[in-house]
Design a protein around this motif. Structure first.
Motif, short mmCIF file in Angstrom:
data_model
loop_
_atom_site.label_atom_id
_atom_site.label_comp_id
_atom_site.label_asym_id
_atom_site.label_seq_id
_atom_site.Cartn_x
_atom_site.Cartn_y
_atom_site.Cartn_z
N PHE A 84 0.85 -1.19 0.00
CA PHE A 84 0.00 0.00 0.00
C PHE A 84 0.89 1.24 0.00
CE2 PHE A 84 -2.39 -3.25 2.32
CZ PHE A 84 -3.58 -3.27 1.61
N LYS A 85 0.42 2.28 -0.67
CA LYS A 85 1.08 3.58 -0.60
C LYS A 85 0.17 4.56 0.14
CE LYS A 85 4.13 3.43 -4.63
NZ LYS A 85 4.51 4.10 -5.91
N PHE A 86 0.78 5.43 0.94
CA PHE A 86 -0.01 6.39 1.70
C PHE A 86 0.85 7.62 2.00
CE2 PHE A 86 2.03 3.51 4.65
CZ PHE A 86 2.59 4.35 5.59
N GLN A 87 0.18 8.68 2.39
CA GLN A 87 0.89 9.90 2.76
C GLN A 87 1.52 9.74 4.14
OE1 GLN A 87 -1.72 13.27 2.40
NE2 GLN A 87 -2.29 12.79 0.28
N PRO A 88 2.73 10.22 4.33
CA PRO A 88 3.44 10.00 5.61
C PRO A 88 2.68 10.49 6.83
CG PRO A 88 4.95 10.83 3.93
CD PRO A 88 3.57 10.92 3.35
N GLU A 89 1.92 11.59 6.70
CA GLU A 89 1.21 12.12 7.87
C GLU A 89 0.05 11.22 8.31
OE1 GLU A 89 -0.20 14.34 4.14
OE2 GLU A 89 1.70 13.70 5.04
N LEU A 90 -0.27 10.22 7.51
CA LEU A 90 -1.36 9.32 7.87
C LEU A 90 -0.92 8.27 8.88
CD1 LEU A 90 -4.34 8.68 7.16
CD2 LEU A 90 -3.50 7.13 5.40
N LYS A 91 0.38 8.11 9.09
CA LYS A 91 0.88 7.08 10.00
C LYS A 91 0.30 7.21 11.40
CE LYS A 91 5.42 5.92 8.07
NZ LYS A 91 6.88 5.90 8.36
N ILE A 92 0.33 8.43 11.94
CA ILE A 92 -0.10 8.65 13.32
C ILE A 92 -1.57 8.26 13.49
CG2 ILE A 92 -0.39 10.37 15.13
CD1 ILE A 92 1.93 11.91 13.91
N LYS A 93 -2.39 8.60 12.51
CA LYS A 93 -3.82 8.31 12.61
C LYS A 93 -4.09 6.82 12.52
CE LYS A 93 -5.35 12.78 10.91
NZ LYS A 93 -6.23 13.51 9.97
N LEU A 94 -3.36 6.12 11.67
CA LEU A 94 -3.57 4.68 11.54
C LEU A 94 -3.24 3.94 12.82
CD1 LEU A 94 -2.18 4.02 7.94
CD2 LEU A 94 -4.56 4.25 8.64
N VAL A 95 -2.19 4.38 13.52
CA VAL A 95 -1.81 3.74 14.77
C VAL A 95 -2.75 4.16 15.90
CG1 VAL A 95 0.02 3.49 16.47
CG2 VAL A 95 0.59 3.54 14.05
N ALA A 96 -3.12 5.45 15.94
CA ALA A 96 -3.94 5.97 17.04
C ALA A 96 -5.32 5.35 17.07
CB ALA A 96 -4.05 7.48 16.92
N HIS A 97 -5.87 5.00 15.91
CA HIS A 97 -7.23 4.47 15.84
C HIS A 97 -7.26 2.95 15.71
CE1 HIS A 97 -8.98 8.44 15.70
NE2 HIS A 97 -8.21 8.78 14.68
N SER A 98 -6.16 2.28 16.05
CA SER A 98 -6.10 0.81 16.04
C SER A 98 -6.61 0.24 14.71
CB SER A 98 -6.92 0.24 17.20
OG SER A 98 -6.45 0.73 18.44
N CYS A 99 -6.04 0.71 13.64
CA CYS A 99 -6.47 0.26 12.31
C CYS A 99 -5.89 -1.11 11.98
CB CYS A 99 -6.06 1.27 11.25
SG CYS A 99 -6.86 2.89 11.44
#
Length: 300
Positions: free
Chosen positions: A107-122
């Motif tokens: 998967f490709k994603f924007q770097p600033e999305l990392k924090i949100k993916l971890v914070a919301h238990s994705c």
């Protein structure tokens, strides 16, 4: 007279209340009919609670209309910046009747999305719609979960492992992989996941040659712990039709068929061994009883 008048008034009030409740109920139903329904922790479980078997058009309709696909609207206020599938490579590895369905997903994603993916238990969820000629052992999958290979896994549909292919229905394997900080720290702008699902071949029909089973593309989701419209979890569907090998030849596994002549020989030999074993058990029991009785008589 007054009692009758009071009875009529009470009846009128009850009718008014009943009509009011019906109107309110219709309004609530109309306002919620366009929303996706409740989805269990396992997406496939919700489907099989409403359907007896796996039918691809019905499952596609279930994904499109009954899963709360609202994650894209939540993480970035309507701007969809979810990871996009950039590569999916699949193969069947191993030999014999026990093999592994390997999937390498990037998967490709924007770097600033990392924090949100971890914070919301994705987590990334992969659903494999298995053909009728193969099955996955639920106990084997749970062993992999206990070892930490998957965060969760389950099998739905036809879970009778002993049925031959011509008497079995299709089953679904659902794999969950948590998106932790360690997984995201490996790359700056992409997420790579490697999965191997252990599979077993069912008994193929008697005949000559091979029985060919083909695997379709998996269904990929990303789900996070976010409460939206009353749902405690929001998901996003990650389509696989935009990758380069989407229209390539399907992944296949050729399973050897049984030979009818050999089946008769195997049945006869198996029956003979079973009969001899039963006779040996009876003879051993009789001899043991006789020897035990003779020992008692000698002691007397």
């Amino acid at each position: 007279m007054e009692a009758r008048f009071l009875q009529v008034q009470t009846h009128s009030v009850l009718q008014f209340v009943l009509i009011f409740l019906i109107i309110i109920g219709s309004y609530v139903h109309a306002s919620t009919s366009g929303q996706a329904g409740y989805v269990d922790k396992f997406i496939a479980k919700t489907y099989f609670e409403k359907h007896d078997s796996l039918i691809d058009p019905e499952f596609n309709n279930f994904i499109a209309n009954e899963i709360p696909l609202t994650l894209c609207k939540v993480l970035e206020d309507g701007n969809c910046v979810l990871p996009t599938l950039s590569n999916l490579h699949r193969s069947v590895i191993g030999e014999g009747s026990h093999r592994r369905l390997s999937s390498s997903i990037i998967f490709k994603f924007q770097p600033e999305l990392k924090i949100k993916l971890v914070a919301h238990s994705c987590e990334v969820i992969m659903i494999e719609r298995l053909p009728s000629g193969v099955f996955a052992d639920p106990f084997e999958l749970q062993h992999l979960v206990q070892r930490g290979v998957f965060s969760d896994a389950a099998v739905f549909g036809d879970t009778n492992l002993e049925l031959p292919s011509f008497r079995s229905n299709r089953s679904v394997v659902e794999i969950h992989m948590s998106i932790g900080s360690k997984m995201l720290s490996r790359h700056h702008d992409k997420l790579e996941i490697n999965l191997e699902v252990p599979l077993h071949a069912r008994y193929a029909p008697l005949g000559l040659g091979f029985s060919r089973v083909e695997f379709g593309q998996p269904d990929l989701f990303m789900c996070c712990s976010l409460e939206v419209n009353g749902f405690k979890r929001s998901c996003a569907y990650l389509p696989t039709n935009n990758i380069s090998d989407h229209k390539a030849s399907p992944l296949a596994w050729e399973i050897p068929c049984g030979i009818r002549e050999h089946a008769g020989v195997v049945s006869a030999v198996t029956y003979s061994f079973a009969l001899v074993s039963a006779l040996l058990i009876v003879v051993t029991s009789v001899c043991y009883s006789n020897s035990k009785g003779s020992n008692k008589s000698k002691s007397l």
